[in-house]
Design an enzyme around this catalytic site. Sequence first.
Site, short mmCIF file in Angstrom:
data_model
loop_
_atom_site.label_atom_id
_atom_site.label_comp_id
_atom_site.label_asym_id
_atom_site.label_seq_id
_atom_site.Cartn_x
_atom_site.Cartn_y
_atom_site.Cartn_z
N CYS A 142 14.88 -14.61 -2.20
CA CYS A 142 15.99 -13.43 -1.73
C CYS A 142 16.43 -13.61 -0.22
CB CYS A 142 14.63 -12.71 -1.48
SG CYS A 142 15.52 -10.54 -1.01
N CYS A 145 17.00 -10.44 2.10
CA CYS A 145 16.21 -10.32 2.72
C CYS A 145 16.01 -11.07 3.95
CB CYS A 145 14.66 -10.51 1.85
SG CYS A 145 14.69 -9.82 0.18
N ASP A 146 16.37 -12.16 3.51
CA ASP A 146 15.95 -13.28 4.44
C ASP A 146 17.14 -14.04 4.74
OD1 ASP A 146 13.01 -12.50 4.17
OD2 ASP A 146 12.99 -13.97 2.42
#
Length: 316
Positions: A142, A145-146
């Site tokens: 992701c 997200c990261d």
Amino acid sequence: MKSNIKATDNYDLIIIGAGPAGMTAAIYAQRANLKTVIIEKALPGGKMTRTSEVENYPGFDFIDGQTLASKMHEQIEKLNVEVIYDEVVSIDDDINHTSKTVNLLGNKKLTAKAVIVATGTVEKKIGVPGEDEYYGKGVSYCGVCDGFLFKDKTITVVGGGYAACEESLYLTRMTNNLNLIHRREGFRADDKTVARVKNHPNINMHVNYRVVEVLGDLDKVVGLKIENTETKEVSEIKTDALFPYIGSDPISEFVRHLGVCDEEGYILVDDTCQTKIPGLFAAGDVIKKNLRQIVTATNDGAIAAQYIINYIDNVN
Ligand code: NAP
């Protein structure tokens, strides 16, 4: 509207999954006054929440996935759609097909006249040494997200579809050193998107390569072993992060015993989004179809719910 489960809960429609297909179905069902509940095991929005840039959803020439997911969620909240945060383990069908029991973790049960499975897909793993070991230590599925964890570091994306191309472009906001590894010359994304990737000054293309090992040093990724798919020559590249975007598998384990899936696990439906079991419907990325997009997921959700409105009149 959040909910606590009661033993007696009996619905017209249970929707499993609060992605674009499930939320659209809920909008149609709630507006038709069906007693409706959505069961979601994580966050509303599904894969939209893990998508950086959406440029092909009508009405928005550009919108980030999380914002689009929030807008859909706000819409179902305004309509007072009930949402239960829980995980479905199986569905049972009664002999006359007039009632479905949805079994949740911890032996909880809900029943409904109709069910829509809208659980989407989960990202595939490459399946090489080091991938599991360094998950969360440089390996991520992701970018939204990261990605920020790797600001100004070297990032590597794997894949040749829309997800790999779009997430590579997104991740160039974090780094000016991004590798894109794809196992062949041809890409699955459209020409415009592929050209943006190939012409990007900060994306280094590694075409005709596959990852054979994730290399780490104690608790972090430091590089990859890659193999040239033509010459079979193996070499190493340095990277701090690996984002595989190599496709997805359907989330349908809990209905496979009903014989409604193909060999890959995609749910087979007719043009009303109904499976071969009356009252059991499926919508969105989890069904067998040619085009998996947010707009086709919302389309499926609307078709399924609209058909169920008539179906329930006949079941009564
Ligand atoms: P995808 O379209 O299935 O592409 C997967 C890519 O990964 C392919 O290029 C494939 O290579 C490669 N691949 C598969 N297994 C591999 C392996 N073991 N090792 C290395 N490479 C591997 O998947 P996706 O990009 O995740 O998209 C999934 C679905 O969502 C698609 O239907 C897509 O159209 C849709 N989607 C659409 C958008 C959009 O329209 N904006 C955005 C994201 C996703 P080969 O090509 O050689 O098979």
